[in-house]
Design an enzyme around this catalytic site. Structure first.
Site, PDB file in Angstrom:
ATOM      1  N   GLU A   1       0.837  -1.184   0.000  1.00  0.00           N
ATOM      2  CA  GLU A   1       0.000   0.000   0.000  1.00  0.00           C
ATOM      3  C   GLU A   1       0.878   1.243   0.000  1.00  0.00           C
ATOM      4  O   GLU A   1       1.826   1.299   0.770  1.00  0.00           O
ATOM      5  CB  GLU A   1      -0.921   0.038   1.219  1.00  0.00           C
ATOM      6  CG  GLU A   1      -1.985   1.124   1.066  1.00  0.00           C
ATOM      7  CD  GLU A   1      -2.927   1.245   2.257  1.00  0.00           C
ATOM      8  OE1 GLU A   1      -2.542   0.825   3.367  1.00  0.00           O
ATOM      9  OE2 GLU A   1      -4.019   1.766   2.066  1.00  0.00           O
TER      10      GLU A   1
ATOM     11  N   GLY B   1       3.805   1.848  10.657  1.00  0.00           N
ATOM     12  CA  GLY B   1       3.555   1.265  11.969  1.00  0.00           C
ATOM     13  C   GLY B   1       3.053  -0.149  11.825  1.00  0.00           C
ATOM     14  O   GLY B   1       3.446  -1.049  12.557  1.00  0.00           O
TER      15      GLY B   1
ATOM     16  N   MET C   1       0.546  -2.780   8.706  1.00  0.00           N
ATOM     17  CA  MET C   1      -0.161  -2.824   7.430  1.00  0.00           C
ATOM     18  C   MET C   1      -1.155  -3.966   7.444  1.00  0.00           C
ATOM     19  O   MET C   1      -0.809  -5.098   7.788  1.00  0.00           O
ATOM     20  CB  MET C   1       0.863  -2.978   6.293  1.00  0.00           C
ATOM     21  CG  MET C   1       0.247  -3.177   4.922  1.00  0.00           C
ATOM     22  SD  MET C   1      -0.750  -1.745   4.401  1.00  0.00           S
ATOM     23  CE  MET C   1      -1.989  -2.583   3.398  1.00  0.00           C
ATOM     24  N   GLU C   2      -2.388  -3.643   7.037  1.00  0.00           N
ATOM     25  CA  GLU C   2      -3.511  -4.559   7.256  1.00  0.00           C
ATOM     26  C   GLU C   2      -3.696  -5.644   6.209  1.00  0.00           C
ATOM     27  O   GLU C   2      -4.812  -6.132   6.038  1.00  0.00           O
ATOM     28  CB  GLU C   2      -4.797  -3.727   7.312  1.00  0.00           C
ATOM     29  CG  GLU C   2      -5.221  -3.064   5.970  1.00  0.00           C
ATOM     30  CD  GLU C   2      -4.709  -1.644   5.790  1.00  0.00           C
ATOM     31  OE1 GLU C   2      -3.749  -1.274   6.484  1.00  0.00           O
ATOM     32  OE2 GLU C   2      -5.273  -0.928   4.943  1.00  0.00           O
ATOM     33  N   ASN C   3      -2.636  -6.059   5.490  1.00  0.00           N
ATOM     34  CA  ASN C   3      -2.784  -7.108   4.484  1.00  0.00           C
ATOM     35  C   ASN C   3      -3.766  -8.166   4.977  1.00  0.00           C
ATOM     36  O   ASN C   3      -3.652  -8.647   6.104  1.00  0.00           O
ATOM     37  CB  ASN C   3      -1.439  -7.789   4.235  1.00  0.00           C
ATOM     38  CG  ASN C   3      -0.320  -6.807   4.085  1.00  0.00           C
ATOM     39  OD1 ASN C   3      -0.342  -5.979   3.201  1.00  0.00           O
ATOM     40  ND2 ASN C   3       0.648  -6.868   4.991  1.00  0.00           N
TER      41      ASN C   3
ATOM     42  N   HIS D   1      -6.639  -1.119  15.236  1.00  0.00           N
ATOM     43  CA  HIS D   1      -6.723  -0.391  13.961  1.00  0.00           C
ATOM     44  C   HIS D   1      -6.648  -1.369  12.778  1.00  0.00           C
ATOM     45  O   HIS D   1      -7.479  -1.351  11.878  1.00  0.00           O
ATOM     46  CB  HIS D   1      -5.585   0.631  13.901  1.00  0.00           C
ATOM     47  CG  HIS D   1      -5.558   1.456  12.660  1.00  0.00           C
ATOM     48  ND1 HIS D   1      -6.032   2.750  12.614  1.00  0.00           N
ATOM     49  CD2 HIS D   1      -5.114   1.179  11.408  1.00  0.00           C
ATOM     50  CE1 HIS D   1      -5.873   3.227  11.398  1.00  0.00           C
ATOM     51  NE2 HIS D   1      -5.317   2.288  10.626  1.00  0.00           N
ATOM     52  N   GLU D   2      -5.654  -2.231  12.809  1.00  0.00           N
ATOM     53  CA  GLU D   2      -5.459  -3.134  11.661  1.00  0.00           C
ATOM     54  C   GLU D   2      -6.584  -4.162  11.557  1.00  0.00           C
ATOM     55  O   GLU D   2      -6.981  -4.531  10.454  1.00  0.00           O
ATOM     56  CB  GLU D   2      -4.106  -3.844  11.773  1.00  0.00           C
ATOM     57  CG  GLU D   2      -2.897  -2.918  11.846  1.00  0.00           C
ATOM     58  CD  GLU D   2      -2.857  -1.861  10.751  1.00  0.00           C
ATOM     59  OE1 GLU D   2      -3.323  -2.138   9.632  1.00  0.00           O
ATOM     60  OE2 GLU D   2      -2.371  -0.744  11.024  1.00  0.00           O
TER      61      GLU D   2
ATOM     62  N   HIS E   1      -9.531  -2.723   9.883  1.00  0.00           N
ATOM     63  CA  HIS E   1      -9.342  -2.678   8.425  1.00  0.00           C
ATOM     64  C   HIS E   1      -9.788  -3.960   7.736  1.00  0.00           C
ATOM     65  O   HIS E   1     -10.064  -3.957   6.541  1.00  0.00           O
ATOM     66  CB  HIS E   1      -7.855  -2.486   8.100  1.00  0.00           C
ATOM     67  CG  HIS E   1      -7.417  -1.065   8.012  1.00  0.00           C
ATOM     68  ND1 HIS E   1      -8.108  -0.112   7.294  1.00  0.00           N
ATOM     69  CD2 HIS E   1      -6.320  -0.443   8.505  1.00  0.00           C
ATOM     70  CE1 HIS E   1      -7.445   1.041   7.375  1.00  0.00           C
ATOM     71  NE2 HIS E   1      -6.368   0.869   8.107  1.00  0.00           N
TER      72      HIS E   1
ATOM     73  N   GLU F   1      -9.064   4.763   6.385  1.00  0.00           N
ATOM     74  CA  GLU F   1      -8.225   5.159   7.515  1.00  0.00           C
ATOM     75  C   GLU F   1      -8.998   5.882   8.619  1.00  0.00           C
ATOM     76  O   GLU F   1      -8.749   5.669   9.797  1.00  0.00           O
ATOM     77  CB  GLU F   1      -7.052   6.011   7.034  1.00  0.00           C
ATOM     78  CG  GLU F   1      -6.120   5.259   6.089  1.00  0.00           C
ATOM     79  CD  GLU F   1      -5.565   3.969   6.676  1.00  0.00           C
ATOM     80  OE1 GLU F   1      -5.724   3.743   7.889  1.00  0.00           O
ATOM     81  OE2 GLU F   1      -4.999   3.176   5.907  1.00  0.00           O
TER      82      GLU F   1
HETATM   83 ZN   LIG Z   1      -4.799   2.150   8.614  1.00  0.00          ZN
END
Ligand SMILES: [Zn+2]
Length: 1025
Positions: A298, A432, A434-436, A467-468, A471, A490
């Site tokens: 991303e 920080g 990443m929501e893969n 947070h992740e 997502h 986001e």
């Molecule tokens: Zn995010």
């Protein structure tokens, strides 16, 4: 994604809020936004000589570097000149057209539909451009353009003068965005990374669907050596247009509608930067260097790992096969189906299940030596992976992820769709997290905590996981159609992160952090350099810049405001409906508002209200004047540097208020919808005072008339508990902001601050310390020793007794730890004797225990910072930094090391963190931020940044969060004309790529703001401090 700024989240007393976001780990902030029309689209109208067209997005060149390119300088000059030539809108943004730009969101069903905002200005500009383009088209185009079978008739609205591809032939596509005639359906990706040579081989087989007859297939590819292209098993040549990272396969005849298979084999280097398929390394506790390969796609880097249709709306399914050495494991989004021995030098191939339908930026794979722990929850196996040395630090993350998964499954009423969820700590990782989908990657600091960690340290890990995980629904299941609506991903994930933690981990006192995030978003959005939540983006740099405070924190703030305005349960109902309606597809802001409008039919037109918050940049200042029971209200744009006069933006503000008879409970709240420039409301009876924006749930600042302010201040002086802590913190925040705007005098600010001596709650105290700290640092940096010392006295006078009463023992309440940390960090920074003595004492005990003693985690940074001021302490800390396997502690040690006043050490640490030799390169932004806080380092850091600009931008892409953070840290404390000129000169010397960055505009605006504030308030400070 999570930007790396979370990592500063627990700084208070000694920190400046405005310049550095505490919470976002991902990205940017500041000004400017693109022109109404994507000027890049016009580029084909000019004849472009192939020699001129060397514009390459910066981030791609980082990868090229990995492939052996070396002369960056030439390249960069080309970049500028060709960008100018191309009229790239990134290079050419005009703030005057900003408001018109905001609702341009066209993408479907055809690229030729330019759904500009309804604003007539935008339409006017569009018409003008169309007319000009038509003229250009008629004048220049090749004859094929107007034939029925011609050049992408259904897709290309503007241009038909094609760019020149690498081979010298015309490239058959003229837009940064891909045509819609061909859609991917399924990818088979086979990869074989070689971790010795740091290269990889790939084969991708893409099932594509031709929706409109076309002679071309256009897709993305960047920095790879393509060996062979076949289509339906027949080999074809391909054309490449590097500036836009596109390749084209041309066919002699139209492809009929239907499904086909496109295969591409290629080779590439594992990237040396932090995106694409990149190599990472670390040294284990035995001193051995270990390597691994991981991905960060991303926003635009999937194309660096495999040729693909790299836009979020081209969702598809993916099968990944990974060939690796037997000593490594491989991971991907989906569970592994099987491992096959290849009998070639001990190689094995892992094959993963076919994925759910998803966007390319969510694809991920890792080859590494990792250990893991797992747990089953609902129908999902949750695992946390880390390097073997740190395998004991995964338990908290595992428990937390499981709890949050259960919460989200229930909250969204849609179960997480995969049978596994991996959370992986990557040793060298810039963002920080990443929501893969199914394979979330983190920094070690945002995932791992030792068993002895306090809730204070766990707050960060919990926030990032929350947070992740959010997502996985907002972003993965339902995805924004294009990056202009990044906030849908986001803003929502940020909001859900706070909401879920409040529900599941109430002990973490996350509400205080969320309040700070809102204040921070206000500070950013008060600048002219801000942009609307939903803003037009086209070029890679513009996409990078969307990962900023506005998308994340303002996005989250306006969702909170909406939720607080709707009736109980409506927000959740609307969100569930939205997720169900758009499951596995793509959306725009209006789709969310429509879903919410449907559930709140009777009470509120959500679309009408929320559009005013997403299409304008900035936020309103509400001015309240009361005369008896009659209250007049007015709104205007709160703009700190209104050089070009005020604009006429209007917001639909769900104004809330309480009064002296009922002011603390939620049931006290009254609502008035202010939609016009001015309005009035009639109170049912007499009141002593009114406080607007109850609990600071709304994204606006409130100004009262003189009587209104003094009534509130008097009420607080009589009874400190007359308002909830959020309201008190907001009064402090707003009055400082109003003083910056020139609406109240600093004397009034100090008048409000008088109540603080009786305050005991964390939110107002930390807000006050933060605001005063900012002013102190400005005075300190101006070498105004007299005023700086008077400010020190003022702070000690107002906070001294609280500082003195803090214990140095273990504490369990996060709120108390947050307050103690802010108070003592300030006390020690101001050289309070009690604080420094206690800190030294704790440090000595820690040394005496052979560094096994547990220093309370909220005090650790303060203690280390005091210790780092001596040569011996500094050396001990450096030694511990090198050997510790606990990243939370390491970061505190690093901040302490960077807080040294010894210039030689400052130089050393800046250099080491930039070259990544003894300090991790990912920490460079934190190091420079810390160095800039003190007088000893801040001028040096500025010089260092200037001298090393080329090197810095090779490591961190232009527009990225890291670059934004570095520029903000080095410039935000200047407040003199000399420094302003110096900053302006430096960035303009970089040409368009420097001066046009939004963060540079923000930096300049901030310095001007500092200058103005100083001019206006120095005298008051001299009198009143
Ligand atoms: Zn995010």
């Amino acid at each position: 994604m999570e930007s790396a700024n979370h990592l500063n989240q627990q700084e208070y007393g000694a920190i400046e809020r405005a310049p550095l976001p505490r919470n976002m780990i991902e990205n940017s902030m500041f000004e400017e936004e693109p022109d109404v029309v994507d000027l890049a689209k016009e580029s084909p109208s000019y004849h472009i000589d192939s020699d001129d067209v060397t514009y390459e997005p910066r981030s791609s060149r980082l990868l090229v570097r990995g492939l052996g390119e070396n002369d960056m300088d030439e390249d960069e000059e080309d970049y500028e000149s060709s960008a100018r030539l191309l009229g790239m809108s990134f290079m050419n943004r005009s703030s005057s057209q900003r408001s018109a730009a905001s609702s341009y969101t066209c993408q479907q069903p055809s690229r030729s539909c330019s759904t500009l905002s309804t604003k007539t200005t935008a339409v006017g500009v569009l018409i003008l451009v169309l007319v000009v383009s038509m003229f250009m088209v008629i004048y220049f185009v090749p004859s094929c353009t107007f034939t029925k079978k011609g050049c992408q008739k259904s897709n290309s609205s503007m241009g038909s003068i094609y760019p020149i591809s690498t081979s010298g032939e015309l490239f058959p596509w003229t837009d940064l965005r891909l045509p819609l005639s061909v859609h991917p359906v399924h990818y088979n990706i086979s990869l074989h990374p070689d971790l010795n040579s740091m290269t990889f081989q790939g084969n991708v087989s893409i099932v594509v669907k031709v929706l409109h007859e076309t002679k071309n297939i256009i897709l993305h590819s960047s920095d790879m050596n393509i060996i062979k292209v076949t289509f339906e098993d027949k080999e074809y040549r391909f054309l490449e247009y590097k500036p836009w990272q596109q390749i084209a396969i041309k066919f002699p005849e139209d492809l009929k509608k239907g499904q086909y298979v496109l295969k591409i084999s290629y080779k590439a280097n594992l990237s040396n930067s932090y995106d694409g398929f990149y190599n990472s390394s670390y040294v284990d506790t035995a001193g051995t260097k270990r390597v691994l390969a991981a991905t960060q796609f991303e926003p635009l880097a999937a194309r660096k790992a495999f040729p693909c249709f790299d836009e979020p709306a081209f969702k598809s399914t993916f099968v990944v096969k990974m060939t690796r050495d037997a000593k490594y494991i491989s991971l991907s989004n989906m569970p592994k189906i099987k491992t096959t021995d290849l009998n070639e030098n001990g190689l094995q191939e892992d094959e993963f299940e076919s994925s759910v339908k998803m966007s390319t930026y969510l694809v991920a794979f890792i080859v590494a030596e990792f250990s893991s722990h797992s747990k089953n929850v609902s129908k999902t196996t949750v695992s946390v992976y880390a390097v073997p040395d740190k395998k004991d630090q995964v338990h908290y993350a595992l428990e937390t992820a499981c709890k949050l998964l259960v919460f989200y499954n229930r909250f969204f009423e849609i179960d997480y769709p995969l049978s596994k969820l991996d959370l992986v700590a990557i040793p060298d990782f810039l963002a920080g997290a990443m929501e893969n989908w199914g394979l979330i990657t983190f920094r070690e600091t945002t995932l791992l905590v030792g068993n002895q960690s306090s809730p204070f340290d766990k707050q960060l890990v919990t926030s990032v996981i929350a947070h992740e995980l959010a997502h996985q629904w907002f972003g993965n299941l339902v995805t924004m159609r294009w990056w202009n609506d990044l906030w849908l991903n986001e803003g929502f994930a940020t909001y859900m992160q706070y909401m879920s933690i409040e529900n599941v981990f109430s002990n973490l006192d996350i509400d205080i952090e969320f309040l700070n995030v809102r204040f921070k978003a206000l500070a950013k959005d008060a600048l002219n350099s801000s942009h609307p939540v939903s803003a037009f983006v086209s070029t890679p740099e513009q996409v990078e810049e969307m990962f900023d405070s506005v998308s994340y924190e303002k996005g989250a703030s306006i969702l909170l405001m909406l939720n607080a305005t709707l009736r109980d349960g409506e927000f959740r109902k609307g969100v569930i409906e939205y997720l169900q309606n758009y499951n596995l597809s793509n959306t725009e802001s209006k789709d969310l508002w429509n879903s919410l409008s449907q559930v709140s039919k009777q009470s509120l037109n959500v679309s009408e209200m929320m559009n005013t918050w997403t299409v304008h940049k900035g936020f309103p200042l509400v001015t309240v004047k009361r005369s008896g029971t009659q209250v007049t209200l007015s709104q205007e744009h709160f703009l700190l540097n209104a050089e070009n006069g005020t604009d006429d933006s209007l917001w639909h503000i769900p104004l809330t208020y309480v009064n002296d008879s009922c002011s603390v409970l939620r049931s006290c709240k009254q609502v008035f919808h202010l939609k016009d420039k001015a309005d009035s409301l009639q109170l049912p009876g007499q009141v002593k005072w009114l406080k607007f924006n109850f609990r600071s749930d709304g994204f606006y600042i409130v100004h009262y008339d003189e009587q209104g302010w003094s009534d509130l201040i008097s009420a607080l002086k009589v009874d400190v508990n007359v308002l909830p802590s959020e309201d008190k913190a907001a009064l402090i925040n707003n009055i400082f902001a109003l003083s910056r705007l020139g609406k109240v005098s600093f004397r009034q600010v100090l008048n409000l601050m008088e109540y603080i001596r009786n305050e005991t709650e964390t939110a107002p105290l930390t807000e006050a310390l933060s605001q005063l700290g900012q002013i102190y640092r400005l005075l300190d940096k101006r070498s105004d020793l007299n005023l700086a010392s008077r400010m020190t006295t003022y702070i000690k006078d107002h906070f001294g007794s609280l500082m003195e009463s803090q214990s140095y023992e273990v504490e369990t309440s996060v709120s108390k730890m947050t307050l103690r940390s802010a108070l003592l960090e300030t006390a020690c920074a101001l050289k309070g004797p009690n604080c420094t003595t206690q800190a030294r004492h704790l440090f000595d005990q820690w040394l005496a225990s052979n560094k096994t003693l547990q220093i309370p985690s909220d005090l650790m940074r303060t203690v280390f910072k005091v210790a780092a001021q001596t040569d011996e302490g500094w050396s001990e800390l450096l030694d511990s930094y090198k050997h510790s396997i606990y990243d939370t502690e390491k970061r505190k040690m690093l901040e302490a090391l960077a807080s040294t006043q010894d210039v030689r050490k400052i130089i050393w640490i800046l250099q080491k963190s930039l070259d990544g030799s003894e300090i991790q390169n990912q920490e460079f932004p934190l190091v420079i931020h810390t160095v800039c806080r003190d007088f000893a380092g801040y001028l040096y850091a500025w010089d260092f940044m200037k001298e090393n600009w080329e090197k810095i931008t090779q490591k961190f892409p232009v527009g990225s969060f890291a670059i934004q953070s570095i520029i903000t840290s080095t410039t935000s404390q200047f407040s003199t004309k000399t420094h302003l000129t110096e900053v302006q000169n430096f960035f303009s010397s970089l040409g368009a790529k420097g001066s046009q960055m939004r963060i540079v505009q923000e930096a300049i605006e901030t310095i001007k703001q500092n200058m103005r504030w100083m001019e206006k308030n120095l005298k008051t400070l001299q009198i009143w401090l």
